[in-house]
Scaffold this motif. Structure first.
Motif, PDB file in Angstrom:
ATOM      1  N   ARG A   2     -15.949  17.090  73.169  1.00 24.02           N
ATOM      2  CA  ARG A   2     -16.828  16.939  72.012  1.00 24.02           C
ATOM      3  C   ARG A   2     -16.045  16.639  70.735  1.00 24.02           C
ATOM      4  O   ARG A   2     -16.592  16.070  69.789  1.00 24.02           O
ATOM      5  CB  ARG A   2     -17.654  18.207  71.794  1.00 24.02           C
ATOM      6  N   TYR A   3     -14.775  17.041  70.701  1.00 24.43           N
ATOM      7  CA  TYR A   3     -14.016  16.997  69.457  1.00 24.43           C
ATOM      8  C   TYR A   3     -12.727  16.186  69.531  1.00 24.43           C
ATOM      9  O   TYR A   3     -11.986  16.130  68.556  1.00 24.43           O
ATOM     10  CB  TYR A   3     -13.682  18.431  69.010  1.00 24.43           C
ATOM     11  N   SER A   4     -12.446  15.555  70.654  1.00 19.20           N
ATOM     12  CA  SER A   4     -11.177  14.842  70.800  1.00 19.20           C
ATOM     13  C   SER A   4     -11.042  13.701  69.799  1.00 19.20           C
ATOM     14  O   SER A   4      -9.970  13.481  69.233  1.00 19.20           O
ATOM     15  CB  SER A   4     -11.006  14.327  72.231  1.00 19.20           C
ATOM     16  N   ASP A   5     -12.128  12.962  69.548  1.00 16.06           N
ATOM     17  CA  ASP A   5     -12.056  11.862  68.589  1.00 16.06           C
ATOM     18  C   ASP A   5     -11.887  12.370  67.162  1.00 16.06           C
ATOM     19  O   ASP A   5     -11.202  11.735  66.350  1.00 16.06           O
ATOM     20  CB  ASP A   5     -13.302  10.980  68.697  1.00 16.06           C
ATOM     21  N   ILE A   6     -12.486  13.511  66.849  1.00 13.24           N
ATOM     22  CA  ILE A   6     -12.274  14.115  65.536  1.00 13.24           C
ATOM     23  C   ILE A   6     -10.820  14.521  65.393  1.00 13.24           C
ATOM     24  O   ILE A   6     -10.173  14.233  64.381  1.00 13.24           O
ATOM     25  CB  ILE A   6     -13.202  15.323  65.343  1.00 13.24           C
ATOM     26  N   TRP A  42     -21.732  12.322  69.965  1.00  7.62           N
ATOM     27  CA  TRP A  42     -22.309  11.641  68.798  1.00  7.62           C
ATOM     28  C   TRP A  42     -22.802  12.645  67.773  1.00  7.62           C
ATOM     29  O   TRP A  42     -22.570  12.474  66.566  1.00  7.62           O
ATOM     30  CB  TRP A  42     -23.472  10.756  69.255  1.00  7.62           C
ATOM     31  N   ASP A  43     -23.442  13.705  68.220  1.00  7.32           N
ATOM     32  CA  ASP A  43     -24.002  14.677  67.304  1.00  7.32           C
ATOM     33  C   ASP A  43     -22.918  15.320  66.459  1.00  7.32           C
ATOM     34  O   ASP A  43     -23.067  15.453  65.239  1.00  7.32           O
ATOM     35  CB  ASP A  43     -24.767  15.746  68.094  1.00  7.32           C
ATOM     36  N   ARG A  44     -21.816  15.709  67.056  1.00  7.44           N
ATOM     37  CA  ARG A  44     -20.736  16.345  66.297  1.00  7.44           C
ATOM     38  C   ARG A  44     -20.110  15.369  65.309  1.00  7.44           C
ATOM     39  O   ARG A  44     -19.889  15.700  64.148  1.00  7.44           O
ATOM     40  CB  ARG A  44     -19.659  16.901  67.228  1.00  7.44           C
ATOM     41  N   MET A  45     -19.798  14.166  65.758  1.00  7.85           N
ATOM     42  CA  MET A  45     -19.191  13.182  64.877  1.00  7.85           C
ATOM     43  C   MET A  45     -20.151  12.801  63.746  1.00  7.85           C
ATOM     44  O   MET A  45     -19.741  12.672  62.588  1.00  7.85           O
ATOM     45  CB  MET A  45     -18.799  11.929  65.673  1.00  7.85           C
ATOM     46  N   MET A  46     -21.417  12.638  64.071  1.00 10.71           N
ATOM     47  CA  MET A  46     -22.409  12.307  63.056  1.00 10.71           C
ATOM     48  C   MET A  46     -22.474  13.390  61.989  1.00 10.71           C
ATOM     49  O   MET A  46     -22.485  13.108  60.786  1.00 10.71           O
ATOM     50  CB  MET A  46     -23.774  12.107  63.706  1.00 10.71           C
ATOM     51  N   GLN A  47     -22.505  14.650  62.411  1.00 11.24           N
ATOM     52  CA  GLN A  47     -22.559  15.747  61.448  1.00 11.24           C
ATOM     53  C   GLN A  47     -21.329  15.763  60.546  1.00 11.24           C
ATOM     54  O   GLN A  47     -21.441  16.014  59.340  1.00 11.24           O
ATOM     55  CB  GLN A  47     -22.676  17.081  62.185  1.00 11.24           C
ATOM     56  N   MET A  48     -20.175  15.485  61.116  1.00  7.07           N
ATOM     57  CA  MET A  48     -18.947  15.509  60.329  1.00  7.07           C
ATOM     58  C   MET A  48     -18.885  14.342  59.340  1.00  7.07           C
ATOM     59  O   MET A  48     -18.277  14.465  58.280  1.00  7.07           O
ATOM     60  CB  MET A  48     -17.735  15.477  61.252  1.00  7.07           C
ATOM     61  N   ARG A  49     -19.508  13.240  59.668  1.00  7.90           N
ATOM     62  CA  ARG A  49     -19.470  12.066  58.794  1.00  7.90           C
ATOM     63  C   ARG A  49     -20.582  12.071  57.744  1.00  7.90           C
ATOM     64  O   ARG A  49     -20.596  11.229  56.862  1.00  7.90           O
ATOM     65  CB  ARG A  49     -19.558  10.774  59.627  1.00  7.90           C
ATOM     66  N   ASP A 105     -21.405  23.045  65.689  1.00 10.57           N
ATOM     67  CA  ASP A 105     -21.093  24.201  66.536  1.00 10.57           C
ATOM     68  C   ASP A 105     -20.318  25.284  65.804  1.00 10.57           C
ATOM     69  O   ASP A 105     -19.594  26.071  66.429  1.00 10.57           O
ATOM     70  CB  ASP A 105     -20.294  23.785  67.781  1.00 10.57           C
ATOM     71  N   GLY A 106     -20.448  25.344  64.499  1.00 10.76           N
ATOM     72  CA  GLY A 106     -19.779  26.397  63.751  1.00 10.76           C
ATOM     73  C   GLY A 106     -18.303  26.169  63.513  1.00 10.76           C
ATOM     74  O   GLY A 106     -17.591  27.106  63.155  1.00 10.76           O
ATOM     75  N   VAL A 107     -17.817  24.922  63.669  1.00 11.19           N
ATOM     76  CA  VAL A 107     -16.375  24.690  63.517  1.00 11.19           C
ATOM     77  C   VAL A 107     -16.051  23.652  62.450  1.00 11.19           C
ATOM     78  O   VAL A 107     -14.901  23.236  62.321  1.00 11.19           O
ATOM     79  CB  VAL A 107     -15.725  24.259  64.853  1.00 11.19           C
ATOM     80  N   ALA A 108     -17.009  23.221  61.637  1.00 11.48           N
ATOM     81  CA  ALA A 108     -16.761  22.122  60.694  1.00 11.48           C
ATOM     82  C   ALA A 108     -15.595  22.418  59.759  1.00 11.48           C
ATOM     83  O   ALA A 108     -14.772  21.541  59.487  1.00 11.48           O
ATOM     84  CB  ALA A 108     -18.026  21.829  59.893  1.00 11.48           C
ATOM     85  N   PHE A 109     -15.527  23.642  59.245  1.00 11.93           N
ATOM     86  CA  PHE A 109     -14.438  24.008  58.327  1.00 11.93           C
ATOM     87  C   PHE A 109     -13.083  23.732  58.960  1.00 11.93           C
ATOM     88  O   PHE A 109     -12.173  23.201  58.310  1.00 11.93           O
ATOM     89  CB  PHE A 109     -14.571  25.490  57.968  1.00 11.93           C
ATOM     90  N   PHE A 110     -12.942  24.036  60.234  1.00 12.52           N
ATOM     91  CA  PHE A 110     -11.679  23.851  60.945  1.00 12.52           C
ATOM     92  C   PHE A 110     -11.535  22.411  61.461  1.00 12.52           C
ATOM     93  O   PHE A 110     -10.423  21.900  61.561  1.00 12.52           O
ATOM     94  CB  PHE A 110     -11.583  24.838  62.099  1.00 12.52           C
ATOM     95  N   ALA A 111     -12.658  21.774  61.763  1.00 13.21           N
ATOM     96  CA  ALA A 111     -12.605  20.381  62.213  1.00 13.21           C
ATOM     97  C   ALA A 111     -12.180  19.450  61.087  1.00 13.21           C
ATOM     98  O   ALA A 111     -11.593  18.405  61.335  1.00 13.21           O
ATOM     99  CB  ALA A 111     -13.966  19.956  62.768  1.00 13.21           C
TER     100      ALA A 111
END
Length: 489
Positions: free
Chosen positions: A84-88, A103-110, A63-69
């Motif tokens: 969507r981001y609480s576990d991150i 799952w999609d956000r966490m998967m992308q980050m991992r 969602d355009g936030v990986a740099f900050f996540a």
């Protein structure tokens, strides 16, 4: 490893942004291959531009936030419960998430696929640009600059991944990634050594100046390379060489502070303070999702009428700025500070587009990777680590003076931590805080990520490194899970 495209420019067509900068907006050449493509300066420039586009795609995933996540959410800056981001944010990075969006956000980050897309593009440029005749370029300087940018991009991507995962597969030849060769993780120290080698090569090739003003900060120059080198040495704990690298940036005099009364101009991009940025702020650029959609609300983002998606930790905000309420960075970069839901407005350069009777906000802010105040404070950090306390205070107080503050008055024993705190004030929500706190933990044994996100014992066990998504372990049988997470996934 996931098979990646063998074509050179086609990634532009799948950019997740609303639009692209001209130098990132070249038309896809889906029929070109390495055997027929590399003919002249335009081809080389187009290929390097594709490397920047892939890097931007990587930092804008999720969602355009990986740099900050990666750099802000898992710290004391935020206590977000945004689903969507609480576990991150809470460093529950091993969770097997049931919801598709979570799952999609966490998967992308991992996953690191997109980093390797950018690396493969850099490898290709490094391999083929030298094969183009010098007479096909406007000058040898132009050829060297393009090659230097490719080395910079490879080093930047590897350094970024090393901070996230530690040990990662190291590939310096074009084709190995695209052929999906099974690759084991390379020791972080060896990856960092390759980064240093690449950056020094980039420094030998790059100029300080840009070929035109539109490329300021959004394409690498010698200053960007020295800034990257300084950060690499700081992460490594080699503060002697970190200090030398920061001096190369500072003493050139190429960059100047932006007046803190107009602090937000930094984030529009290409300011006098910017050293390296990801281009997405011009009129023909923008992001319809991104960090602004999670950190802003009305009146700064009229489509969000309730609380902001990401919740600022008010305790941290008070600890950082509470005794200096006149700090220009606080008064200019934050809003609604007397409420229970204060917001950071660094990314509030927004236009509204009306399409099919739907009003869509488009954010026009560059991602600021390195800027002058960052490098100044990194120099202060290096001097404090080297016990050159008086010199460190001079640099620290210079940055504080820009913000309208008096000199720092803590003890020498607390100076290193004090500089990290100053970086927290200066660089809030700029993707630095997590890595700053890791360096603080390594150097001083002080662990303060906030809200019990990482305990001292878990820090010492390496919890600050991300796990690799299990899907990658299935694809690449030579991969092993990050040590801390190996028994948790």
């Amino acid at each position: 490893m996931k098979k990646l495209t063998t074509y050179i420019i086609c990634i532009i067509a799948i950019s997740t942004l609303a639009s692209c900068k001209k130098f990132l907006d070249e038309k896809p050449i889906s029929e070109s291959t390495d055997l027929t493509f590399w003919k002249n300066e335009k081809d080389a420039d187009q290929s390097v531009a594709a490397g920047y586009a892939l890097l931007r795609k990587t930092l804008n995933k999720a969602d355009g936030v990986a740099f900050f996540a990666y750099g802000d959410l898992p710290t004391d800056e935020y206590t977000t419960n945004q689903w969507r981001y609480s576990d991150i944010s809470n460093v529950n990075w091993s969770i097997a998430v049931p919801g598709s969006e979570v799952w999609d956000r966490m998967m992308q980050m991992r996953r690191y696929d997109t980093f390797y897309s950018a690396i493969d593009q850099a490898n290709r440029c490094i391999k083929f640009i030298p094969t183009i005749g010098d007479d096909k370029f406007s000058s040898l300087v132009a050829k060297n600059n393009l090659l230097g940018e490719a080395y910079f991009l490879r080093a930047f991507n590897y350094f970024y991944m090393a901070r996230i995962w530690g040990d990662i597969p190291l590939v310096t030849e074009s084709g190995l990634i695209t052929d999906a060769v099974d690759l084991p993780r390379t020791k972080e120290a060896d990856v960092i050594a390759q980064c240093i080698k690449d950056v020094n090569t980039a420094i030998s090739l790059l100029n300080w100046n840009y070929d035109n003003a539109n490329n300021r900060a959004v394409r690498a120059n010698k200053g960007a390379a020295y800034a990257l080198l300084a950060h690499i040495y700081a992460w490594k704990g080699d503060y002697t060489n970190c200090n030398i690298a920061t001096d190369q940036v500072i003493n050139q005099g190429f960059y100047q502070y932006v007046d803190r009364g107009t602090y937000l101009n930094i984030f529009k991009g290409k300011s006098t303070e910017g050293i390296f940025e990801i281009a997405q702020s011009d009129e023909n650029e923008g992001n319809v999702n991104g960090i602004s959609s999670y950190t802003l609300k009305t009146p700064y983002l009229t489509t969000v009428t309730n609380n902001a998606g990401f919740t600022i930790n008010t305790t941290t905000l008070n600890n950082l700025y509470g005794n200096n309420a006149n700090d220009k960075r606080f008064t200019n970069a934050f809003a609604l500070t007397t409420t229970t839901d204060p917001i950071c407005i660094k990314y509030s350069n927004i236009t509204y587009v009306n399409g099919n009777n739907v009003i869509t906000p488009v954010t026009h802010n560059n991602i600021i990777i390195f800027r002058l105040a960052d490098i100044k404070l990194l120099k202060a950090e290096a001097l404090a680590a080297l016990t050159q306390y008086s010199a460190a205070r001079i640099v620290l107080n210079e940055v504080r003076l820009q913000a309208g503050l008096t000199d720092w008055t803590g003890t020498d024993a607390n100076l290193f931590e004090g500089i990290i705190d100053e970086r927290g004030r200066e660089l809030f929500l700029e993707g630095h805080r997590f890595y700053d706190l890791v360096r603080l933990g390594k150097k001083m044994g002080i662990v303060k990520f906030g809200d019990n996100k990482i305990s001292k014992s878990d820090f010492d066990a390496g919890k600050y490194y991300w796990p690799i998504d299990p899907a990658l372990l299935q694809i690449n049988k030579k991969l092993t899970q990050t040590t801390f997470w190996s028994s948790k996934m």
